[in-house]
Design an enzyme around this catalytic site. Structure first.
Site, PDB file in Angstrom:
ATOM      1  N   ALA A  53      36.768  43.527  39.602  1.00 45.37           N
ATOM      2  CA  ALA A  53      37.400  44.784  38.980  1.00 45.37           C
ATOM      3  C   ALA A  53      38.199  45.401  40.166  1.00 45.37           C
ATOM      4  O   ALA A  53      39.342  45.598  40.076  1.00 45.37           O
ATOM      5  CB  ALA A  53      36.281  45.802  38.332  1.00 45.37           C
ATOM      6  N   GLN A 203      30.800  32.384  37.843  1.00 42.76           N
ATOM      7  CA  GLN A 203      31.107  33.171  39.117  1.00 42.76           C
ATOM      8  C   GLN A 203      29.952  33.327  40.031  1.00 42.76           C
ATOM      9  O   GLN A 203      30.092  33.547  41.359  1.00 42.76           O
ATOM     10  CB  GLN A 203      31.623  34.629  38.689  1.00 42.76           C
ATOM     11  CG  GLN A 203      32.801  34.742  37.942  1.00 42.76           C
ATOM     12  CD  GLN A 203      32.769  34.604  36.589  1.00 42.76           C
ATOM     13  OE1 GLN A 203      32.017  34.058  35.789  1.00 42.76           O
ATOM     14  NE2 GLN A 203      33.903  35.174  35.943  1.00 42.76           N
ATOM     15  N   ASP A 244      32.315  46.831  35.483  1.00 42.62           N
ATOM     16  CA  ASP A 244      33.780  46.672  35.259  1.00 42.62           C
ATOM     17  C   ASP A 244      34.215  48.056  34.687  1.00 42.62           C
ATOM     18  O   ASP A 244      35.669  48.470  34.566  1.00 42.62           O
ATOM     19  CB  ASP A 244      34.223  45.408  34.141  1.00 42.62           C
ATOM     20  CG  ASP A 244      34.244  44.319  35.144  1.00 42.62           C
ATOM     21  OD1 ASP A 244      33.311  43.537  35.209  1.00 42.62           O
ATOM     22  OD2 ASP A 244      35.437  43.763  35.298  1.00 42.62           O
ATOM     23  N   ASN A 254      29.981  44.995  32.370  1.00 41.45           N
ATOM     24  CA  ASN A 254      29.923  44.022  33.266  1.00 41.45           C
ATOM     25  C   ASN A 254      29.881  42.658  32.693  1.00 41.45           C
ATOM     26  O   ASN A 254      29.722  42.428  31.455  1.00 41.45           O
ATOM     27  CB  ASN A 254      28.902  44.109  34.412  1.00 41.45           C
ATOM     28  CG  ASN A 254      28.674  43.222  35.573  1.00 41.45           C
ATOM     29  OD1 ASN A 254      30.074  43.561  36.162  1.00 41.45           O
ATOM     30  ND2 ASN A 254      27.892  42.646  35.980  1.00 41.45           N
ATOM     31  N   LYS A 255      30.001  41.532  33.628  1.00 46.51           N
ATOM     32  CA  LYS A 255      30.056  40.234  32.916  1.00 46.51           C
ATOM     33  C   LYS A 255      28.968  39.865  32.097  1.00 46.51           C
ATOM     34  O   LYS A 255      27.979  40.515  32.038  1.00 46.51           O
ATOM     35  CB  LYS A 255      29.922  39.202  34.480  1.00 46.51           C
ATOM     36  CG  LYS A 255      29.780  37.625  34.102  1.00 46.51           C
ATOM     37  CD  LYS A 255      31.040  37.300  33.497  1.00 46.51           C
ATOM     38  CE  LYS A 255      32.608  37.769  33.761  1.00 46.51           C
ATOM     39  NZ  LYS A 255      33.639  37.748  32.848  1.00 46.51           N
TER      40      LYS A 255
HETATM   41  O1  MRU Z   1      35.609  38.049  34.938  1.00 53.81           O
HETATM   42  P1  MRU Z   1      35.379  38.634  36.299  1.00 53.81           P
HETATM   43  O2  MRU Z   1      34.903  37.539  37.274  1.00 53.81           O
HETATM   44  O3  MRU Z   1      36.437  39.372  36.661  1.00 53.81           O
HETATM   45  O4  MRU Z   1      34.248  39.517  36.079  1.00 53.81           O
HETATM   46  C1  MRU Z   1      33.746  40.205  37.318  1.00 53.81           C
HETATM   47  C2  MRU Z   1      32.562  41.027  36.980  1.00 53.81           C
HETATM   48  O5  MRU Z   1      31.947  41.124  35.905  1.00 53.81           O
HETATM   49  C3  MRU Z   1      32.036  41.955  38.030  1.00 53.81           C
HETATM   50  O6  MRU Z   1      30.595  41.931  38.109  1.00 53.81           O
HETATM   51  C4  MRU Z   1      32.615  43.227  38.241  1.00 53.81           C
HETATM   52  O7  MRU Z   1      34.015  43.176  38.159  1.00 53.81           O
HETATM   53  C5  MRU Z   1      32.373  44.067  39.286  1.00 53.81           C
HETATM   54  S1  MRU Z   1      33.135  43.351  40.711  1.00 53.81           S
HETATM   55  C6  MRU Z   1      32.912  44.446  42.198  1.00 53.81           C
END
Ligand code: MRU
Length: 354
Positions: A53, A203, A244, A254-255
């Site tokens: 994010a 990730q 997010d 979140n993810k």
């Molecule tokens: O799809 P992504 O890789 O952008 O998802 C990222 C996440 O879910 C992170 O945990 C979130 O963005 C926080 S990053 C500090």
């Protein structure tokens, strides 16, 4: 090499391009992309070449600057119309992380506040400064989150994290992994990190495990469905995850898979902390039900990372990229302004978040 030394997203010295580390190639290849076209920046965000994010916010801020600075005009109205068009376009690249629209709106405010008093050239320069400020602030914010999270840790702790909310997901340090970087700075060498691999885009395996291992932390990679046994075996003392978008009541997106981790942590009595800059708190939405969940292509589930397609042709696939964790499962939300504890609406009010 330490992942902390890699710049996630910066502006080129001549300010004509945004330079991003292509995270889709990690950990195998370290390659930087030089982008200046709106379509390429949109694609880099959509395809997760730059992701996380806060990093998306920084990329969008530099992106809108680079794209609009190319317009050759002295006419302020023409510039502003072009700016609005490109802003809406970049904002459409991903829906869930609020930092994308937050950063673009902050850049938009600069335009709105200065269009009557500045020339186009002066406004472009002011936009460049604002984008830099967003990046610099993100570094300071991440450090603060890291310091507050570090104060929750004990020597020898096992920390479980999901997805990647480390230095690669921000301008530097990260949110959920920042406490570990601060611990390292303080000479701690006895923490253990468990990285959920984070299906389907990995990730955790590709990015968090890479970050933690190159930083010298004792790192163990687990498949997402191994979190329960890892907790049951007493290996996990605390969970740190990124975020997010947080709703006014503390529900957060979140993810995908994060809510399952939170449910498990509650069951095993393990503290579950969300690490997020206050820019990720979206007071315009009351609960997590109002968060738009990004749906991504089925191929990410059926094909990505396999030598050949592994799922039967024609099978139905769901691929929501995020899920919403209920606020009742959260121990605390670590922001740069302090740790919010339940009830979150009152805590946000006390922290001056509106
Ligand atoms: O799809 P992504 O890789 O952008 O998802 C990222 C996440 O879910 C992170 O945990 C979130 O963005 C926080 S990053 C500090």
């Amino acid at each position: 090499m330490n992942a902390l030394s890699l710049d996630t997203v910066v502006l080129s010295k001549d300010a004509l391009e945004i330079i991003i580390l292509d995270q889709t190639l990690l950990p195998g290849e370290i390659k930087y992309l030089h982008l200046s076209k709106a379509e390429d920046i949109w694609e880099a965000i959509y395809a997760l070449r730059v992701r996380g994010a806060p990093a998306i916010g920084v990329a969008a801020a530099y992106g809108i600057y680079v794209v609009t600075a190319q317009l050759q005009t002295d006419n302020m109205e023409e510039f502003c119309n072009y700016f609005e068009e490109k802003k809406a376009y970049l904002d459409s690249s991903r829906p869930t992380a609020v930092n994308l629209s937050w950063a673009l709106n902050r850049m938009g405010k600069v335009v709105a506040e200065n269009r009557e008093t500045m020339t186009v050239a002066q406004l472009k320069e002011r936009l460049r400064q604002e984008a830099h400020a967003i990046r610099e602030e993100d570094i300071a914010i991440s450090r603060n989150i890291g310091q507050l999270g570090f104060e929750l840790l004990h020597h020898g702790d096992g920390i479980l994290t999901h997805c990647n909310a480390g230095t690669l997901a921000t301008a530097k340090y990260g949110t959920a992994l920042a406490p570990i970087y601060i611990a390292l700075e303080n000479g701690w060498d006895d923490l253990h990190v468990y990285c959920d691999e984070t299906r389907p885009l990995l990730q955790g395996a590709r990015l968090s495990a890479f970050e933690m291992q190159t930083a010298g932390v004792d790192t163990t990679l687990i498949c997402d469905n191994m979190a329960s046994i890892t907790m049951k075996r007493g290996k996990v003392n605390i969970v740190f995850v990124g975020c997010d978008r947080v709703a006014a009541n503390g529900d957060f997106a979140n993810k995908i898979g994060t809510s399952g981790v939170a449910i498990l942590a509650k069951y095993y009595g393990i503290p579950f902390y969300v690490c997020a800059p206050t820019s990720t708190i979206d007071m315009s939405i009351a609960t997590g039900d109002d968060i738009v969940i990004e749906e991504r292509p089925a191929e990410e589930v059926t094909e990505a990372w396999y030598k050949k397609r592994m799922a039967p042709e024609g099978v139905k696939v769901n691929n929501p990229a995020f899920d919403v964790t209920d606020h009742s499962l959260i121990t605390g939300i670590i922001t740069e302004k302090g740790i919010a504890y339940p009830p979150f609406d009152k805590a946000f009010e006390r922290m001056g978040i509106r």
